[in-house]
Scaffold this motif. Structure first.
Motif, PDB file in Angstrom:
ATOM      1  N   LEU A  36       0.835  -1.158  -0.247  1.00  0.00           N
ATOM      2  CA  LEU A  36       0.002   0.314  -0.234  1.00  0.00           C
ATOM      3  C   LEU A  36       0.821   1.110   0.118  1.00  0.00           C
ATOM      4  O   LEU A  36       1.877   1.294   0.841  1.00  0.00           O
ATOM      5  N   PHE A  37       0.144   2.176  -0.815  1.00  0.00           N
ATOM      6  CA  PHE A  37       1.196   3.414  -0.554  1.00  0.00           C
ATOM      7  C   PHE A  37       0.282   4.687  -0.197  1.00  0.00           C
ATOM      8  O   PHE A  37      -1.049   4.417  -1.004  1.00  0.00           O
ATOM      9  N   MET A  38       0.932   5.181   0.603  1.00  0.00           N
ATOM     10  CA  MET A  38      -0.799   6.547   1.044  1.00  0.00           C
ATOM     11  C   MET A  38       0.692   7.791   1.080  1.00  0.00           C
ATOM     12  O   MET A  38       1.506   7.901   1.151  1.00  0.00           O
ATOM     13  N   GLN A  39      -0.771   9.104   0.805  1.00  0.00           N
ATOM     14  CA  GLN A  39       0.423  10.276   0.723  1.00  0.00           C
ATOM     15  C   GLN A  39      -0.703  10.845   0.879  1.00  0.00           C
ATOM     16  O   GLN A  39      -1.522  11.157   0.400  1.00  0.00           O
ATOM     17  N   GLU A  40      -0.381  12.240   1.643  1.00  0.00           N
ATOM     18  CA  GLU A  40      -0.899  13.221   1.879  1.00  0.00           C
ATOM     19  C   GLU A  40      -1.215  13.894   0.334  1.00  0.00           C
ATOM     20  O   GLU A  40      -0.428  14.617  -0.395  1.00  0.00           O
ATOM     21  N   ARG A  41      -2.181  13.830   0.376  1.00  0.00           N
ATOM     22  CA  ARG A  41      -2.776  14.792  -0.933  1.00  0.00           C
ATOM     23  C   ARG A  41      -4.097  16.775  -1.115  1.00  0.00           C
ATOM     24  O   ARG A  41      -4.512  16.508   0.579  1.00  0.00           O
ATOM     25  N   VAL A  42      -4.164  16.959  -1.270  1.00  0.00           N
ATOM     26  CA  VAL A  42      -5.285  17.990  -1.280  1.00  0.00           C
ATOM     27  C   VAL A  42      -6.234  17.589  -1.687  1.00  0.00           C
ATOM     28  O   VAL A  42      -6.860  17.245  -3.012  1.00  0.00           O
ATOM     29  N   GLY A  43      -6.750  17.958  -0.533  1.00  0.00           N
ATOM     30  CA  GLY A  43      -8.764  17.661  -0.647  1.00  0.00           C
ATOM     31  C   GLY A  43      -9.539  19.209  -0.870  1.00  0.00           C
ATOM     32  O   GLY A  43      -8.581  19.675  -1.109  1.00  0.00           O
ATOM     33  N   PRO A 107      -6.704  14.346  -6.961  1.00  0.00           N
ATOM     34  CA  PRO A 107      -5.722  15.502  -6.043  1.00  0.00           C
ATOM     35  C   PRO A 107      -4.498  14.955  -6.095  1.00  0.00           C
ATOM     36  O   PRO A 107      -3.674  14.222  -6.744  1.00  0.00           O
ATOM     37  N   CYS A 108      -3.610  16.144  -6.214  1.00  0.00           N
ATOM     38  CA  CYS A 108      -2.692  16.701  -5.520  1.00  0.00           C
ATOM     39  C   CYS A 108      -1.317  16.972  -5.057  1.00  0.00           C
ATOM     40  O   CYS A 108      -2.577  16.577  -4.116  1.00  0.00           O
ATOM     41  N   LEU A 109      -0.480  16.986  -5.295  1.00  0.00           N
ATOM     42  CA  LEU A 109       0.055  16.888  -4.059  1.00  0.00           C
ATOM     43  C   LEU A 109       0.358  18.281  -3.286  1.00  0.00           C
ATOM     44  O   LEU A 109      -0.176  19.369  -4.296  1.00  0.00           O
ATOM     45  N   PHE A 110       0.683  18.606  -2.188  1.00  0.00           N
ATOM     46  CA  PHE A 110       0.872  19.955  -1.444  1.00  0.00           C
ATOM     47  C   PHE A 110       2.343  20.786  -2.178  1.00  0.00           C
ATOM     48  O   PHE A 110       1.447  21.735  -2.252  1.00  0.00           O
ATOM     49  N   ASN A 111       3.181  20.307  -2.460  1.00  0.00           N
ATOM     50  CA  ASN A 111       4.006  20.828  -3.593  1.00  0.00           C
ATOM     51  C   ASN A 111       3.749  21.008  -5.040  1.00  0.00           C
ATOM     52  O   ASN A 111       4.728  21.746  -5.556  1.00  0.00           O
ATOM     53  N   GLU A 114       1.679  26.060  -8.317  1.00  0.00           N
ATOM     54  CA  GLU A 114       1.311  25.930  -9.682  1.00  0.00           C
ATOM     55  C   GLU A 114       0.103  25.546  -9.993  1.00  0.00           C
ATOM     56  O   GLU A 114      -0.985  25.682 -10.365  1.00  0.00           O
ATOM     57  N   LEU A 115      -0.405  24.527 -10.076  1.00  0.00           N
ATOM     58  CA  LEU A 115      -1.608  23.722  -9.597  1.00  0.00           C
ATOM     59  C   LEU A 115      -2.388  23.785  -8.868  1.00  0.00           C
ATOM     60  O   LEU A 115      -3.790  24.283  -9.200  1.00  0.00           O
ATOM     61  N   ILE A 116      -1.715  24.158  -7.695  1.00  0.00           N
ATOM     62  CA  ILE A 116      -2.833  24.257  -6.736  1.00  0.00           C
ATOM     63  C   ILE A 116      -3.426  25.792  -7.069  1.00  0.00           C
ATOM     64  O   ILE A 116      -4.483  26.489  -7.045  1.00  0.00           O
ATOM     65  N   GLU A 117      -2.879  27.118  -7.519  1.00  0.00           N
ATOM     66  CA  GLU A 117      -2.763  28.363  -8.039  1.00  0.00           C
ATOM     67  C   GLU A 117      -4.065  28.226  -8.944  1.00  0.00           C
ATOM     68  O   GLU A 117      -5.193  29.215  -8.943  1.00  0.00           O
ATOM     69  N   GLU A 118      -3.286  27.777  -9.880  1.00  0.00           N
ATOM     70  CA  GLU A 118      -5.175  27.516 -11.212  1.00  0.00           C
ATOM     71  C   GLU A 118      -6.291  27.348 -10.526  1.00  0.00           C
ATOM     72  O   GLU A 118      -6.913  27.965 -11.397  1.00  0.00           O
ATOM     73  N   ARG A 119      -6.051  25.942  -9.731  1.00  0.00           N
ATOM     74  CA  ARG A 119      -7.243  25.807  -9.370  1.00  0.00           C
ATOM     75  C   ARG A 119      -8.182  26.253  -8.444  1.00  0.00           C
ATOM     76  O   ARG A 119      -9.522  26.833  -8.249  1.00  0.00           O
TER      77      ARG A 119
END
Length: 182
Positions: A36-43, A107-111, A114-119
């Motif tokens: 299993l792969f677990m990763q914090e993402r932007v919700g 869902p994207c990564l917090f790093n 650019e994608l977070i700003e666009e969204r």
């Protein structure tokens, strides 16, 4: 209404698919030792959540967006999981919990600033993230942040029950190949 569908379909998927999940988990133990792969993402509303997937890359691979990872990091079993999209099955748990939807912006990564700003500018982060959507079935991934955010916005602006089922059907029948890897 889509939340009800999400709950029912994820519950049924986890219940009926349990034997498949167990087999994939066991094979994954032999493949990487940590299936299993677990990763914090932007919700939704930029809140963090822990996304769960089957591991497709070696355990020592850097935690970056798929398009920034090396293709040599993907294991043979990982290639199979990605090609069949079975690596996404554990996300049904995220859907059942209400952190994700079956259909929505990936869902994207917090790093991925650019994608977070666009969204943010387009109101995309107000939606629950999804396993699939318009961008995924059109093979638009996180390597093109502006196009991805525009596509997510377009999907959300015209989103209805019919498109919910359309994107699920397109994904199940093979539209889109997932995130690119170098």
């Amino acid at each position: 209404m889509t939340r009800l569908f999400d709950f029912v379909f994820s519950f049924l998927g986890l219940t009926v698919g349990f034997p498949i999940l167990v087999v994939l988990y066991i094979v994954g133990l032999f493949d990487t030792g940590s299936p299993l792969f677990m990763q914090e993402r932007v919700g939704r509303n930029s809140r963090p959540f822990t996304l769960v997937k089957f591991r497709t890359m070696r355990k020592d691979t850097a935690s970056v967006a798929s398009h920034l990872a090396s293709a040599s990091s993907i294991t043979k079993f990982g290639h199979f999981l990605r090609r069949t999209k079975l690596d996404e099955l554990p996300q049904l748990w995220n859907v059942l919990k209400g952190e994700m939807s079956l259909v929505g912006p990936r869902p994207c990564l917090f790093n991925q600033e650019e994608l977070i700003e666009e969204r943010l500018a387009r109101g995309v982060l107000e939606a629950r993230p999804g396993i699939t959507g318009l961008a995924q079935v059109n093979e638009i991934d996180m390597s093109t942040p502006r196009l991805l955010a525009e596509t997510d916005q377009k999907m959300l602006a015209s989103f209805d029950i019919a498109s919910y089922f359309k994107y699920i059907l397109m994904t199940v029948t093979g539209s889109g190949s997932g995130d690119r890897v170098r």
